[in-house]
Enzyme design. Structure first.
Site, PDB file in Angstrom:
ATOM      1  N   PHE A  68      48.733  52.285   0.671  1.00 45.14           N
ATOM      2  CA  PHE A  68      50.130  52.385   0.666  1.00 45.14           C
ATOM      3  C   PHE A  68      50.560  53.511   1.314  1.00 45.14           C
ATOM      4  O   PHE A  68      50.407  54.835   0.807  1.00 45.14           O
ATOM      5  CB  PHE A  68      50.903  52.113  -0.609  1.00 45.14           C
ATOM      6  CG  PHE A  68      52.383  51.716  -0.815  1.00 45.14           C
ATOM      7  CD1 PHE A  68      52.688  50.631  -0.308  1.00 45.14           C
ATOM      8  CD2 PHE A  68      53.366  53.020  -0.577  1.00 45.14           C
ATOM      9  CE1 PHE A  68      53.996  50.351  -0.192  1.00 45.14           C
ATOM     10  CE2 PHE A  68      54.572  52.533  -0.714  1.00 45.14           C
ATOM     11  CZ  PHE A  68      55.099  51.344  -0.263  1.00 45.14           C
ATOM     12  N   ARG A  83      61.852  57.131   4.170  1.00 37.72           N
ATOM     13  CA  ARG A  83      61.933  56.512   5.580  1.00 37.72           C
ATOM     14  C   ARG A  83      62.315  57.647   6.684  1.00 37.72           C
ATOM     15  O   ARG A  83      61.879  57.652   7.870  1.00 37.72           O
ATOM     16  CB  ARG A  83      63.182  55.445   5.791  1.00 37.72           C
ATOM     17  CG  ARG A  83      62.874  54.295   5.172  1.00 37.72           C
ATOM     18  CD  ARG A  83      63.790  53.228   5.532  1.00 37.72           C
ATOM     19  NE  ARG A  83      64.034  52.001   4.741  1.00 37.72           N
ATOM     20  CZ  ARG A  83      63.145  51.112   4.486  1.00 37.72           C
ATOM     21  NH1 ARG A  83      62.294  51.254   5.483  1.00 37.72           N
ATOM     22  NH2 ARG A  83      63.301  50.173   3.659  1.00 37.72           N
ATOM     23  N   GLU A 137      56.874  46.166  15.206  1.00 39.40           N
ATOM     24  CA  GLU A 137      56.751  45.990  13.639  1.00 39.40           C
ATOM     25  C   GLU A 137      56.358  47.587  13.350  1.00 39.40           C
ATOM     26  O   GLU A 137      55.492  48.117  14.114  1.00 39.40           O
ATOM     27  CB  GLU A 137      55.570  45.029  13.235  1.00 39.40           C
ATOM     28  CG  GLU A 137      55.883  43.755  13.018  1.00 39.40           C
ATOM     29  CD  GLU A 137      56.321  43.843  11.414  1.00 39.40           C
ATOM     30  OE1 GLU A 137      56.852  44.743  10.892  1.00 39.40           O
ATOM     31  OE2 GLU A 137      56.546  42.510  11.058  1.00 39.40           O
ATOM     32  N   ASP A 138      56.618  47.752  12.050  1.00 39.67           N
ATOM     33  CA  ASP A 138      56.142  49.165  11.542  1.00 39.67           C
ATOM     34  C   ASP A 138      54.694  49.010  11.030  1.00 39.67           C
ATOM     35  O   ASP A 138      53.913  49.749  11.371  1.00 39.67           O
ATOM     36  CB  ASP A 138      56.913  49.628  10.439  1.00 39.67           C
ATOM     37  CG  ASP A 138      57.287  48.594   9.335  1.00 39.67           C
ATOM     38  OD1 ASP A 138      56.884  47.280   9.540  1.00 39.67           O
ATOM     39  OD2 ASP A 138      57.917  49.005   8.186  1.00 39.67           O
TER      40      ASP A 138
HETATM   41  P1  5GP Z   1      52.985  41.560   5.424  1.00 37.54           P
HETATM   42  O1  5GP Z   1      53.875  40.742   5.335  1.00 37.54           O
HETATM   43  O2  5GP Z   1      52.263  42.024   6.554  1.00 37.54           O
HETATM   44  O3  5GP Z   1      51.881  41.903   4.355  1.00 37.54           O
HETATM   45  O4  5GP Z   1      53.791  43.069   4.904  1.00 37.54           O
HETATM   46  C1  5GP Z   1      54.807  43.590   5.884  1.00 37.54           C
HETATM   47  C2  5GP Z   1      55.774  44.226   5.142  1.00 37.54           C
HETATM   48  O5  5GP Z   1      55.370  44.953   3.819  1.00 37.54           O
HETATM   49  C3  5GP Z   1      55.911  45.477   6.051  1.00 37.54           C
HETATM   50  O6  5GP Z   1      56.923  45.530   7.126  1.00 37.54           O
HETATM   51  C4  5GP Z   1      56.509  46.591   4.906  1.00 37.54           C
HETATM   52  O7  5GP Z   1      57.888  46.388   4.712  1.00 37.54           O
HETATM   53  C5  5GP Z   1      55.622  46.168   3.734  1.00 37.54           C
HETATM   54  N1  5GP Z   1      54.564  46.922   3.618  1.00 37.54           N
HETATM   55  C6  5GP Z   1      52.991  46.737   3.725  1.00 37.54           C
HETATM   56  N2  5GP Z   1      52.340  47.642   3.472  1.00 37.54           N
HETATM   57  C7  5GP Z   1      53.002  48.996   3.306  1.00 37.54           C
HETATM   58  C8  5GP Z   1      52.752  49.884   3.103  1.00 37.54           C
HETATM   59  O8  5GP Z   1      51.717  50.576   3.185  1.00 37.54           O
HETATM   60  N3  5GP Z   1      54.030  50.933   2.999  1.00 37.54           N
HETATM   61  C9  5GP Z   1      55.187  50.548   3.075  1.00 37.54           C
HETATM   62  N4  5GP Z   1      56.067  51.137   2.903  1.00 37.54           N
HETATM   63  N5  5GP Z   1      55.490  49.341   3.062  1.00 37.54           N
HETATM   64  C10 5GP Z   1      54.544  48.411   3.419  1.00 37.54           C
END
Ligand code: 5GP
Length: 184
Positions: A156, A169, A102-103
């Protein structure tokens, strides 16, 4: 140097050479933990593509790679509650050791959704490698998260695979949003 994407200003946060160092250590840990196994790395598109590519270069054991895509976020700076499998898992993982790449794990909703799909396919084991983790935003506890690049605050971030409105990206470094610009 600060940079602007659309209406937002971002400042340098994690430089690529720090990421490289972290990935080298993560690779060592993976090579040891999976020494006698042939794991399957599942890259979560789009955000993890760059992390996956660089991490794989640090993994020297036999392994397979595959890709899934979950839409969880629609071009804004907030995670969405609506999740869809845009590219489902296309290979058989039954009885296999799986590492989800995961990123970023923010609330953890995307990961929870993905893990449910993965467990339905009866893998032998499941672990998660995430480049970034926002511990204060997490809504669930995951025992699977064994490999973490950096724990960060609820900022963010963009760059190194992560986007804002589809942009950013391609940057090697990670940037964070300046100030309290997060929309409510
Ligand atoms: P989660 O489901 O854990 O809340 O969010 C996961 C997804 O939200 C990530 O895979 C990403 O696409 C987006 N996301 C959450 N935080 C960030 C952030 O700080 N930057 C970016 N670019 N995307 C984020």
């Amino acid at each position: 140097m600060k940079m602007t994407i659309d209406d937002k200003t971002f400042e340098p946060f994690i430089e690529f050479n720090m990421i490289e160092k972290r990935l080298r250590l993560m690779g060592i840990q993976l090579n040891l933990d999976y020494e006698d196994k042939v794991p399957i790395f599942i890259c979560v598109l789009n955000g993890a593509f760059m992390f996956m590519a660089d991490l794989m270069k640090e993994v020297h054991i036999g392994c397979e790679t595959t890709f899934v895509k979950v839409a969880s976020y629609h071009g804004d700076t907030k995670s969405s509650g609506n999740l869809i499998e845009q590219l489902p898992l296309l290979i058989d993982i039954k009885g296999r050791d799986v590492i989800v790449v995961e990123d970023i794990v923010d609330t953890g909703r995307t990961l929870k959704f993905l893990l449910e799909k993965i467990y339905q396919k009866e893998p032998a084991s499941v672990k998660v490698a995430t480049l970034l983790l926002k511990p204060d935003a997490l809504e669930y506890q995951f025992d699977e998260i064994s490999f973490v690049g950096f724990e960060i605050a609820n900022d963010f971030v963009v760059g190194y695979g992560l986007d804002y409105k589809g942009l950013g990206r391609n940057m090697a470094d990670i940037y964070r949003l300046v100030g309290q610009q997060l929309p409510g």
